[in-house]
Motif scaffolding. Structure first.
Motif, mmCIF file in Angstrom:
data_model
loop_
_atom_site.group_PDB
_atom_site.id
_atom_site.type_symbol
_atom_site.label_atom_id
_atom_site.label_comp_id
_atom_site.label_asym_id
_atom_site.label_seq_id
_atom_site.Cartn_x
_atom_site.Cartn_y
_atom_site.Cartn_z
ATOM 1 N N PRO A 58 0.816 -1.223 0.000
ATOM 2 C CA PRO A 58 0.000 0.000 0.000
ATOM 3 C C PRO A 58 0.846 1.268 0.000
ATOM 4 C CG PRO A 58 -0.808 -1.566 1.632
ATOM 5 C CD PRO A 58 0.527 -2.071 1.172
ATOM 6 N N MET A 59 0.266 2.337 -0.540
ATOM 7 C CA MET A 59 0.870 3.666 -0.462
ATOM 8 C C MET A 59 0.427 4.308 0.849
ATOM 9 S SD MET A 59 0.254 4.930 -4.401
ATOM 10 C CE MET A 59 -1.402 4.242 -4.535
ATOM 11 N N VAL A 60 1.385 4.694 1.677
ATOM 12 C CA VAL A 60 1.104 5.255 2.997
ATOM 13 C C VAL A 60 1.395 6.754 2.956
ATOM 14 C CG1 VAL A 60 1.703 5.196 5.442
ATOM 15 C CG2 VAL A 60 1.613 3.066 4.121
ATOM 16 N N ILE A 61 0.402 7.556 3.357
ATOM 17 C CA ILE A 61 0.469 8.994 3.142
ATOM 18 C C ILE A 61 0.424 9.750 4.467
ATOM 19 C CG2 ILE A 61 -0.510 10.926 1.860
ATOM 20 C CD1 ILE A 61 0.464 8.537 0.142
ATOM 21 N N ALA A 62 1.391 10.636 4.655
ATOM 22 C CA ALA A 62 1.427 11.536 5.802
ATOM 23 C C ALA A 62 0.741 12.850 5.428
ATOM 24 C CB ALA A 62 2.871 11.764 6.237
ATOM 25 N N ASP A 117 5.219 6.952 2.537
ATOM 26 C CA ASP A 117 5.784 7.066 1.191
ATOM 27 C C ASP A 117 5.829 8.502 0.702
ATOM 28 O OD1 ASP A 117 6.197 4.218 0.369
ATOM 29 O OD2 ASP A 117 4.064 4.117 0.822
ATOM 30 N N ALA A 118 4.862 9.312 1.117
ATOM 31 C CA ALA A 118 4.782 10.692 0.650
ATOM 32 C C ALA A 118 3.892 11.477 1.609
ATOM 33 C CB ALA A 118 4.235 10.754 -0.776
ATOM 34 N N VAL A 119 3.794 12.792 1.358
ATOM 35 C CA VAL A 119 3.009 13.680 2.213
ATOM 36 C C VAL A 119 2.051 14.474 1.331
ATOM 37 C CG1 VAL A 119 3.143 15.310 4.132
ATOM 38 C CG2 VAL A 119 5.146 13.958 3.522
ATOM 39 N N ALA A 120 0.772 14.512 1.707
ATOM 40 C CA ALA A 120 -0.237 15.265 0.957
ATOM 41 C C ALA A 120 -0.947 16.231 1.900
ATOM 42 C CB ALA A 120 -1.238 14.319 0.299
ATOM 43 N N GLU A 121 -1.683 17.161 1.316
ATOM 44 C CA GLU A 121 -2.317 18.220 2.103
ATOM 45 C C GLU A 121 -3.420 17.673 3.005
ATOM 46 O OE1 GLU A 121 -4.692 22.486 1.515
ATOM 47 O OE2 GLU A 121 -4.002 21.341 -0.234
ATOM 48 N N PRO A 153 4.800 -0.829 -9.809
ATOM 49 C CA PRO A 153 3.943 -1.022 -8.632
ATOM 50 C C PRO A 153 3.542 0.325 -8.053
ATOM 51 C CG PRO A 153 6.224 -1.580 -8.123
ATOM 52 C CD PRO A 153 6.156 -1.354 -9.598
ATOM 53 N N ALA A 154 2.570 0.306 -7.156
ATOM 54 C CA ALA A 154 1.974 1.543 -6.649
ATOM 55 C C ALA A 154 3.010 2.480 -6.043
ATOM 56 C CB ALA A 154 0.897 1.202 -5.621
ATOM 57 N N ARG A 155 3.880 1.963 -5.189
ATOM 58 C CA ARG A 155 4.839 2.829 -4.515
ATOM 59 C C ARG A 155 5.887 3.371 -5.487
ATOM 60 N NH1 ARG A 155 6.940 -0.464 0.533
ATOM 61 N NH2 ARG A 155 8.045 1.503 0.947
ATOM 62 N N GLY A 156 6.205 2.594 -6.534
ATOM 63 C CA GLY A 156 7.108 3.093 -7.566
ATOM 64 C C GLY A 156 6.483 4.224 -8.356
ATOM 65 N N TRP A 157 5.186 4.069 -8.693
ATOM 66 C CA TRP A 157 4.493 5.162 -9.383
ATOM 67 C C TRP A 157 4.463 6.412 -8.526
ATOM 68 C CZ3 TRP A 157 0.115 7.367 -7.221
ATOM 69 C CH2 TRP A 157 -0.428 8.435 -7.953
ATOM 70 N N LEU A 158 4.210 6.255 -7.222
ATOM 71 C CA LEU A 158 4.095 7.416 -6.345
ATOM 72 C C LEU A 158 5.404 8.196 -6.289
ATOM 73 C CD1 LEU A 158 2.420 9.095 -4.429
ATOM 74 C CD2 LEU A 158 2.994 7.496 -2.587
ATOM 75 N N MET A 159 6.522 7.505 -6.332
ATOM 76 C CA MET A 159 7.814 8.190 -6.344
ATOM 77 C C MET A 159 7.912 9.118 -7.561
ATOM 78 S SD MET A 159 11.653 6.530 -6.567
ATOM 79 C CE MET A 159 11.271 5.369 -5.263
ATOM 80 N N GLN A 160 7.474 8.622 -8.724
ATOM 81 C CA GLN A 160 7.493 9.451 -9.930
ATOM 82 C C GLN A 160 6.490 10.600 -9.823
ATOM 83 O OE1 GLN A 160 6.992 6.915 -13.404
ATOM 84 N NE2 GLN A 160 8.018 5.224 -12.354
ATOM 85 N N ALA A 161 5.323 10.322 -9.229
ATOM 86 C CA ALA A 161 4.297 11.354 -9.105
ATOM 87 C C ALA A 161 4.760 12.492 -8.204
ATOM 88 C CB ALA A 161 3.010 10.737 -8.562
ATOM 89 N N VAL A 162 5.493 12.174 -7.143
ATOM 90 C CA VAL A 162 6.023 13.212 -6.256
ATOM 91 C C VAL A 162 7.001 14.102 -7.018
ATOM 92 C CG1 VAL A 162 7.473 13.631 -4.232
ATOM 93 C CG2 VAL A 162 5.668 11.905 -4.129
ATOM 94 N N GLY A 180 8.955 10.432 3.662
ATOM 95 C CA GLY A 180 9.199 9.519 2.552
ATOM 96 C C GLY A 180 9.839 10.227 1.374
ATOM 97 N N GLN A 181 9.196 10.152 0.199
ATOM 98 C CA GLN A 181 9.731 10.785 -1.003
ATOM 99 C C GLN A 181 9.514 12.293 -1.016
ATOM 100 O OE1 GLN A 181 11.570 9.094 -3.125
ATOM 101 N NE2 GLN A 181 11.206 7.231 -1.918
ATOM 102 N N GLY A 182 8.660 12.806 -0.110
ATOM 103 C CA GLY A 182 8.435 14.243 -0.041
ATOM 104 C C GLY A 182 6.979 14.609 -0.240
ATOM 105 N N GLY A 183 6.728 15.908 -0.318
ATOM 106 C CA GLY A 183 5.372 16.410 -0.473
ATOM 107 C C GLY A 183 4.898 16.335 -1.912
ATOM 108 N N ILE A 184 3.599 16.083 -2.095
ATOM 109 C CA ILE A 184 2.996 16.044 -3.426
ATOM 110 C C ILE A 184 1.766 16.946 -3.420
ATOM 111 C CG2 ILE A 184 1.728 13.916 -2.840
ATOM 112 C CD1 ILE A 184 1.886 13.193 -5.832
#
Length: 671
Positions: A543-547, A580-584, A631-640, A657-661
């Motif tokens: 799963p993609m885990v979001i802060a 994995d990443a941080v969203a608003e 995979p999902a977490r690999g895509w999220l890295m590119q999306a960030v 994680g990879q940073g804010g998106i």
């Protein structure tokens, strides 16, 4: 009132799960043997069909396997599989013993379910295929209080985008032969209700939710959709909501409504059986939607979390999610989860021992008055592959107004109970061993409520409980991880739980200007930690885990939980160090939260937390899953990297994680 500890030998084989054992044997909240419990079991090298046959021979009429498991599911022989069941106390007591002879290696209780709410005649239905458009992506949601009539989930005044909704907190619908618990609504049924209850272009929403099974206040059936704001509606608005004018038909919604009673229990103790059943029902439904014979992609958001568990990726929830994501090898499935909101909760501790450290460690647990729910503290030992794990540490507990307990070692059969002056048990301290893949022992301190509206109930003392740990067979590079189970009552529910917390004097809560410290100070000696507070549900590999971040200040929200996880040889791969990443999730430190759908049509309300950050990523993921081979977490890295939101420099990677998106939510624009 005086309190005294005394040994309490465990008769027969050792229990598998301490909380299941405590709840089944409770004299504070006794349950009749004839009552039906929801439960989640884990079978090892045993099919569901074989399990049913074994139970039928020894405990006839004591087991009900939901119709959501079809003949193929029941015949499948897997190394390990989680199954939702309904069973009675005598059977569950046996299943929760090691070497029970039924192939069961784990048992988790849910809630007592009224017999009238179970359809014993339900049978698995036919897996009919539904052909959809080539750009279709399924968007899924499991939550409580889903306002499916909100305009963000409709394509017109009398047409819905909700293709499937399983309402678990509802009696069976007359004529439904395929649903064991609750009722199921399809798009055609929802459309008919929208048409029937609309007068002068206005929908009678109270009547709609009453007829669809979520609200019936006269019968005591409560749902957050009867309030101005409901968690599920708000979250689904962010992940899958579109205005009617956007004319979106390529994002059908399939969802499950969890029973409010299990959601109200924020510890997560009662949630697992309902979650397991909801995942099974959505999994079977999702596989039906196809394009040219292939299942369409599926993105599911589950915005729940908890504090407890081993936090190493081997817990039951993480493995249950992996089971769901891999259930249909032909279907691409992604999942988003919140990182958790426990960063400042003082619910996590780490006990270390060595030459430069004190000979023993102390934790002080603050149990609050007027707490109508039980409090639980888990002491997780290091990983061990030995048949008989080392006796790592010993614990003693001293309650307010009572003496210190006898020692409980990290050995099977160790148990102490705290009794009041009338001999009633108000606390239990016992050791159990969580089998592979976790392979770790855990000492659990279970404390009864400190308040109750029920006359004559045994109550535990509130105040400062002292927990003392002494090292025995533990090395300096090993540590004991400690978590308090979450039990704070959620907004909108009747007051009940009050969160216990660690109250050590050396814990530094505030910085020099009076602001809460979001990270542990350098060279901090306190055993109470902010690091390692990532949700116990968010430790798996897929799963993609979001802060959560606060937009105006460009900072991670103070409450947003952090890694790292506990690393063991059995931890999943790829391993995660945190989210994995941080969203608003917050507009500013003053204007908290973000806007999304309220419970009623035309209403928009604010909620904050990592629960509202995760669905933003689910929304973006549904636009990209079909064309992405990663995979999902690999895509999220590119999306960030493609839509980076710059955060305050120097923020710890275990928090971001990879940073804010940056993901804008425009309900008026389709995918």
């Amino acid at each position: 009132m005086s309190y005294n500890w005394k040994p309490a030998p465990i008769n027969g084989p050792a229990p598998i799960d301490a909380l299941t054992y405590t709840r089944l044997s409770s004299t504070t909240f006794p349950v009749a043997d004839e009552a039906w419990w929801s439960a989640m079991i884990e079978l090892e090298e045993t099919s569901i069909a074989a399990f049913e046959q074994l139970v039928a021979q020894a405990f006839p009429q004591e087991l009900l396997v939901p119709a959501a498991y079809d003949l193929g599911d029941r015949a499948a022989l897997k190394h390990r599989q989680f199954v939702a069941i309904f069973a009675r106390k005598p059977l569950l007591s046996v299943l929760n013993r090691k070497d029970n002879g039924f192939g069961v290696v784990n048992v988790h209780l849910g809630m007592v379910t009224p017999e009238a709410w179970l359809n014993f005649a339900a049978m698995p239905g036919e897996d009919t295929v539904e052909e959809v458009g080539p750009d279709t992506v399924l968007t899924g949601m499991i939550d409580d209080g889903l306002g499916i009539a909100h305009e963000l989930f409709r394509t017109g005044p009398e047409t819905t985008r909700v293709a499937y909704c399983a309402v678990l907190p509802s009696p069976p619908q007359e004529g439904d032969t395929e649903t064991t618990q609750g009722r199921v609504l399809n798009a055609k049924q929802i459309d008919s209700y929208l048409k029937e209850f609309t007068w002068s272009d206005l929908l009678d929403e109270d009547l709609f939710y009453s007829q669809t099974g979520q609200v019936e206040l006269a019968e005591g059936k409560f749902s957050p959709v009867s309030l101005r704001r409901s968690h599920g509606t708000h979250v689904m608005g962010l992940s899958a909501g579109y205005a009617q004018g956007a004319d979106v038909t390529s994002r059908p919604i399939i969802c499950a409504v969890l029973p409010p009673r299990v959601v109200e229990d924020t510890s997560g103790i009662s949630l697992l059986p309902s979650l397991c059943l909801a995942l099974q029902m959505l999994s079977k439904r999702a596989s039906r939607y196809r394009v040219a014979g292939k299942p369409v992609p599926f993105v599911l958001n589950f915005s729940y979390g908890n504090f407890s568990g081993p936090h190493d990726g081997t817990d039951e929830v993480s493995r249950l999610f992996e089971q769901f994501l891999s259930a249909d090898p032909q279907q691409k499935r992604w999942m988003t989860l919140p990182a958790g909101n426990g960063n400042l909760a003082r619910a996590h501790g780490v006990l270390r021992f060595g030459e430069d450290l004190p000979e023993e460690a102390e934790l002080f647990l603050r149990v609050l008055p007027d707490d109508n729910t039980a409090s639980h503290v888990e002491f997780w030992m290091p990983y061990s592959k030995a048949v008989t794990p080392p006796d790592y540490v010993s614990l003693t507990v001293t309650p307010p107004f009572g003496g210190e307990s006898l020692t409980v070692n990290a050995r099977e059969g160790q148990k102490q109970v705290l009794c009041d002056s009338q001999g009633r048990v108000v606390a239990t301290l016992m050791y159990t061993f969580e089998p592979a893949p976790t392979a770790r022992g855990v000492i659990t301190l279970a404390i009864e409520p400190t308040a109750s509206l029920k006359q004559g109930q045994a109550l535990a003392p509130s105040g400062r409980w002292k927990i003392r740990a002494k090292p025995k067979e533990i090395y300096p590079d090993q540590q004991v991880e400690v978590w308090i189970r979450r039990d704070q009552t959620l907004p909108g529910y009747r007051p009940g739980g009050r969160q216990s917390f660690f109250d050590n004097g050396d814990y530094q809560r505030f910085g020099p200007f009076g602001r809460p410290l979001p990270v542990d100070p350098v060279d901090d000696v306190s055993p109470v930690r902010r690091s390692g507070t990532l949700s116990g549900f968010a430790d798996g590999s897929s799963p993609m885990v979001i802060a959560a971040f606060t937009r105006q200040s460009h900072e991670v929200s103070d409450y947003s939980a952090a890694g790292p996880l506990t690393v063991t040889p059995m931890s999943p791969s790829p391993f995660r160090s945190g989210p994995d990443a941080v969203a608003e999730a917050d507009q500013s430190p003053v204007v908290w939260g973000v806007l999304s759908a309220g419970s009623r049509c035309g209403s928009y309300v604010r909620l904050n937390g990592t629960s509202v950050a995760a669905p933003r990523v689910a929304r973006l993921a549904s636009d990209h899953i079909a064309d992405c081979d990663d995979p999902a977490r690999g895509w999220l890295m590119q999306a960030v990297n493609a839509a980076r939101f710059e955060l305050y420099p120097g923020t710890d990677k275990d928090r971001i994680g990879q940073g804010g998106i940056d993901i804008p939510v425009d309900w008026n624009t389709g995918p």
